[in-house]
Scaffold this motif. Sequence first.
Motif, short mmCIF file in Angstrom:
data_model
loop_
_atom_site.label_atom_id
_atom_site.label_comp_id
_atom_site.label_asym_id
_atom_site.label_seq_id
_atom_site.Cartn_x
_atom_site.Cartn_y
_atom_site.Cartn_z
N LYS A 7 22.41 31.01 34.34
CA LYS A 7 20.77 30.84 34.07
C LYS A 7 20.44 32.36 34.57
N TRP A 8 20.72 32.31 35.88
CA TRP A 8 20.02 32.82 36.78
C TRP A 8 20.68 34.23 36.46
N ILE A 11 17.94 35.17 33.83
CA ILE A 11 16.50 35.63 34.26
C ILE A 11 16.53 37.28 35.05
#
Length: 221
Positions: A7-8, A11
Amino acid sequence: MKLTWWKWLTIALLLYTVVMGMLSEVPRLAILNETIRNLYFHVPMWFGMILILLVSVVYSIKYLRNPLSRNDIIAYESAKVGILFGVLGIVTGMEWARFTWGEFWSNDPKQNASAIGLLIYFAYLILRGSFQDHQQRARISAVYNIFAFAALIPLLFILPRLTDSLHPGNGGNPGFNSYDLDSRLRAVFYPAVIGWTLLGVWVVHLRTRLEVLKQRFYENA
């Protein structure tokens, strides 16, 4: 909500795509000019759509083999996110076409095929809403989903190549070569494809968790 490594990564890739997509230097190509930056948004949307719809088909097949409600939920949520990406791909493509081809919609074979493909998947959503019985809805939707994906692939990748098309790589119109898609574009384009696809996976993950929780709530109510 705990953010895992992927998820990082999502982003970071999307921030990189937006910033570099707007500010990085791009090749000066005839007609395209600055609109080539849409390559980082329009094309990755379609890549993401195909991959997410593929996930939907895989879980439809899994449901037919093992009729767990979670398999049906993932197939359904993946299809909805794939359709969303397809709509975004159509919209960004129309905006690109306005600047490069002179109008939003020029009846290009790939434009028409893309619209037909989306209509097929809109019918999938309507089909699901026409059944009250959950198991019947899941089974029939799974079968339809498989055939919908099987129809989408030739619509997007085969039929446009058999006729004249303004899209690169179709109907004798050459695709992006080493001159068009140079190292500067590739450095942003490939991360964009990964980033937008991971975003779609993230949305599917969230929607699936929500639907599973709602299902448990209604079962225990």
